[in-house]
Scaffold this motif. Sequence first.
Motif, mmCIF file in Angstrom:
data_model
loop_
_atom_site.group_PDB
_atom_site.id
_atom_site.type_symbol
_atom_site.label_atom_id
_atom_site.label_comp_id
_atom_site.label_asym_id
_atom_site.label_seq_id
_atom_site.Cartn_x
_atom_site.Cartn_y
_atom_site.Cartn_z
ATOM 1 N N MET A 1 0.944 -1.272 -0.088
ATOM 2 C CA MET A 1 -0.086 0.065 -0.012
ATOM 3 C C MET A 1 0.989 1.204 0.246
ATOM 4 S SD MET A 1 -2.801 -1.111 2.805
ATOM 5 C CE MET A 1 -4.105 0.422 2.383
ATOM 6 N N LYS A 2 0.317 2.489 -0.667
ATOM 7 C CA LYS A 2 0.993 3.745 -0.458
ATOM 8 C C LYS A 2 0.398 4.389 0.676
ATOM 9 C CE LYS A 2 -0.247 5.219 -4.525
ATOM 10 N NZ LYS A 2 -0.295 6.245 -5.609
ATOM 11 N N ILE A 3 1.407 4.587 1.660
ATOM 12 C CA ILE A 3 0.641 5.223 3.075
ATOM 13 C C ILE A 3 1.434 6.388 3.518
ATOM 14 C CG2 ILE A 3 0.591 4.545 5.483
ATOM 15 C CD1 ILE A 3 0.567 1.716 4.469
ATOM 16 N N ILE A 4 0.938 7.471 3.675
ATOM 17 C CA ILE A 4 1.311 8.575 4.362
ATOM 18 C C ILE A 4 1.116 8.370 5.858
ATOM 19 C CG2 ILE A 4 1.168 11.261 4.836
ATOM 20 C CD1 ILE A 4 2.438 10.737 2.104
ATOM 21 N N VAL A 5 2.285 8.531 6.388
ATOM 22 C CA VAL A 5 2.502 8.462 8.031
ATOM 23 C C VAL A 5 2.395 9.928 8.499
ATOM 24 C CG1 VAL A 5 3.424 7.739 10.126
ATOM 25 C CG2 VAL A 5 3.379 6.340 8.114
ATOM 26 N N LEU A 6 1.247 10.573 8.854
ATOM 27 C CA LEU A 6 1.213 12.113 9.047
ATOM 28 C C LEU A 6 1.417 12.264 10.594
ATOM 29 C CD1 LEU A 6 0.566 14.448 7.664
ATOM 30 C CD2 LEU A 6 -1.995 14.422 8.555
ATOM 31 N N ALA A 7 2.503 13.216 10.959
ATOM 32 C CA ALA A 7 2.922 13.362 12.354
ATOM 33 C C ALA A 7 3.496 14.726 12.411
ATOM 34 C CB ALA A 7 4.212 12.304 12.536
ATOM 35 N N GLY A 8 4.073 15.053 13.645
ATOM 36 C CA GLY A 8 4.412 16.436 13.860
ATOM 37 C C GLY A 8 3.409 17.415 14.139
ATOM 38 N N GLY A 9 3.124 18.279 13.210
ATOM 39 C CA GLY A 9 2.040 19.088 13.315
ATOM 40 C C GLY A 9 2.437 20.333 14.377
ATOM 41 N N TYR A 10 1.675 21.199 14.425
ATOM 42 C CA TYR A 10 1.688 22.376 15.342
ATOM 43 C C TYR A 10 1.261 22.469 16.754
ATOM 44 C CZ TYR A 10 2.206 27.287 16.619
ATOM 45 O OH TYR A 10 2.695 28.391 17.200
ATOM 46 N N SER A 11 1.999 21.442 17.741
ATOM 47 C CA SER A 11 1.300 20.944 18.711
ATOM 48 C C SER A 11 2.558 20.763 19.844
ATOM 49 C CB SER A 11 0.821 19.566 18.816
ATOM 50 O OG SER A 11 0.647 19.031 19.752
ATOM 51 N N ASN A 12 2.233 21.056 21.051
ATOM 52 C CA ASN A 12 3.151 20.708 22.041
ATOM 53 C C ASN A 12 3.655 19.439 22.079
ATOM 54 O OD1 ASN A 12 3.236 23.466 22.933
ATOM 55 N ND2 ASN A 12 1.590 23.074 24.307
ATOM 56 N N GLU A 13 3.069 18.382 21.397
ATOM 57 C CA GLU A 13 3.125 16.934 21.460
ATOM 58 C C GLU A 13 3.914 16.861 20.190
ATOM 59 O OE1 GLU A 13 0.203 14.644 23.401
ATOM 60 O OE2 GLU A 13 -0.995 16.244 23.274
ATOM 61 N N ARG A 14 4.434 17.564 19.459
ATOM 62 C CA ARG A 14 4.942 17.361 17.971
ATOM 63 C C ARG A 14 6.094 16.433 18.083
ATOM 64 N NH1 ARG A 14 5.970 19.866 13.689
ATOM 65 N NH2 ARG A 14 8.093 19.504 13.480
ATOM 66 N N ASP A 15 7.074 16.692 19.164
ATOM 67 C CA ASP A 15 8.044 15.625 19.238
ATOM 68 C C ASP A 15 7.670 14.130 19.297
ATOM 69 O OD1 ASP A 15 9.982 17.785 18.838
ATOM 70 O OD2 ASP A 15 10.578 18.089 20.843
ATOM 71 N N VAL A 16 6.797 13.888 20.332
ATOM 72 C CA VAL A 16 6.197 12.759 20.650
ATOM 73 C C VAL A 16 5.679 12.110 19.129
ATOM 74 C CG1 VAL A 16 4.786 11.164 21.993
ATOM 75 C CG2 VAL A 16 5.809 13.411 22.881
ATOM 76 N N SER A 17 4.926 12.851 18.663
ATOM 77 C CA SER A 17 4.291 12.483 17.148
ATOM 78 C C SER A 17 5.263 12.073 16.365
ATOM 79 C CB SER A 17 3.344 13.692 16.911
ATOM 80 O OG SER A 17 2.883 13.446 15.480
ATOM 81 N N LEU A 18 6.213 12.886 16.085
ATOM 82 C CA LEU A 18 7.532 12.422 15.205
ATOM 83 C C LEU A 18 8.010 11.325 15.355
ATOM 84 C CD1 LEU A 18 9.008 16.111 14.331
ATOM 85 C CD2 LEU A 18 7.764 14.502 12.861
ATOM 86 N N ASN A 19 8.243 10.916 16.862
ATOM 87 C CA ASN A 19 8.868 9.649 16.981
ATOM 88 C C ASN A 19 7.877 8.552 16.923
ATOM 89 O OD1 ASN A 19 11.839 9.538 18.445
ATOM 90 N ND2 ASN A 19 10.708 11.536 18.508
ATOM 91 N N SER A 20 6.539 8.854 17.266
ATOM 92 C CA SER A 20 5.387 7.646 16.938
ATOM 93 C C SER A 20 5.506 7.346 15.547
ATOM 94 C CB SER A 20 4.188 8.408 17.407
ATOM 95 O OG SER A 20 3.964 8.115 18.903
ATOM 96 N N GLY A 21 5.275 8.531 14.535
ATOM 97 C CA GLY A 21 5.264 8.214 13.262
ATOM 98 C C GLY A 21 6.502 7.793 12.541
ATOM 99 N N ALA A 22 7.740 8.154 13.196
ATOM 100 C CA ALA A 22 8.899 7.200 12.681
ATOM 101 C C ALA A 22 8.911 5.725 12.992
ATOM 102 C CB ALA A 22 10.257 8.012 13.250
ATOM 103 N N GLY A 23 8.568 5.436 14.149
ATOM 104 C CA GLY A 23 8.395 4.061 14.096
ATOM 105 C C GLY A 23 7.430 3.156 13.699
#
Length: 353
Positions: A1-23
């Motif tokens: 499948m072609k999948i975009i893993v959407l993470a980061g964003g403009y949020s105080n939790e962006r660092d957590v999100s980027l690491n979630s997305g990377a995994g």
Amino acid sequence: MKIIVLAGGYSNERDVSLNSGAGICRALRERGHKAYLLDAFMGLPYDSDKLEEVFDLPDGGLSIAADIQVTEPDLNALWALRPGSIAGYLGPNVLELCSMADITFMALHGSLGENGKLQATFDVLGIRYTGPNSLGCSLSMDKGVAKEIFKMQNIPTPDGTHLRKKDKDTALSALGLNLPVVVKPCSGGSSLGVYIVYTDEEYRSAIETSFKKESEVVIEPFIDGREYACSIFDGKALPLVEIVPKDGFFDYANKYQLGGASEICPATSLSPEVTAQIQAAGEQAFAALRLDVYSRADFIVDNRTGKFYCLEVNSLPGMTSASLLPKAAKAAGYEYGEFCEMIIKKSIEARYE
């Protein structure tokens, strides 16, 4: 499948999100998918005629992920680094790439990622995405609304109230509360902005600090107890995780710095009867908030009375190596990559079949 893993964003939790997305992105690529990690806020400046190439880029966008910091990100500095002059919260080519993907894996946390607005936008645009629907996200993100729903559905939750900025000078006694109390943002996660206060001075300071960032806060009695996470997948509770912070409570630093807390899964400190009762309450909260696919409910068990209470429900819980949901899924027999694929499968079944 072609999948975009959407993470980061403009949020105080962006660092957590980027690491979630990377995994998530690494796991999906290892399982043969054309996955690409995309920062929702920064986007990807790229030739619009060549966007199909993005799914075949060798690094899968993983270079944007960095180690989680133990302090909140500087969002003003982040805005200054943004390319171009876009006024909204989605960066260049985000909607275009999500539209081109077979599905967008939602790895966002906080604000735009969990308040239902992006899910509703994707619904209108016909973009397929993982995780809970827009209604479930919006209800669970607002802790004041969620608490009212819990009370109506007889789901055990701490007494308390929510306070708006215009009423910030209201005395605790007028709210029917006594010290110590917990002050926390009405919308937010990763324990950012949570204060346990024991004195009037600490309370005033917590209120003043909170309302510099928030328009509404939740105030509830402090409960001295043990914390448990009840992850829900496809409507069913996974094994409980007991959280034992190294120091203080399970705040942002203890959640994401190495050794900040011990996490025991399956939890062993509860009787089978109480474990089953908490899992049933987690499933009930999931249904009451109109969630689907997956979420995580956070509980506390009072050390004095033994009673348990549902504190909140996270509609897009963390998926980092230190996160609670993957631990619970592993205890239930799902390896990380398999679990990511199961999330995709159940999301498609919930909305697109």
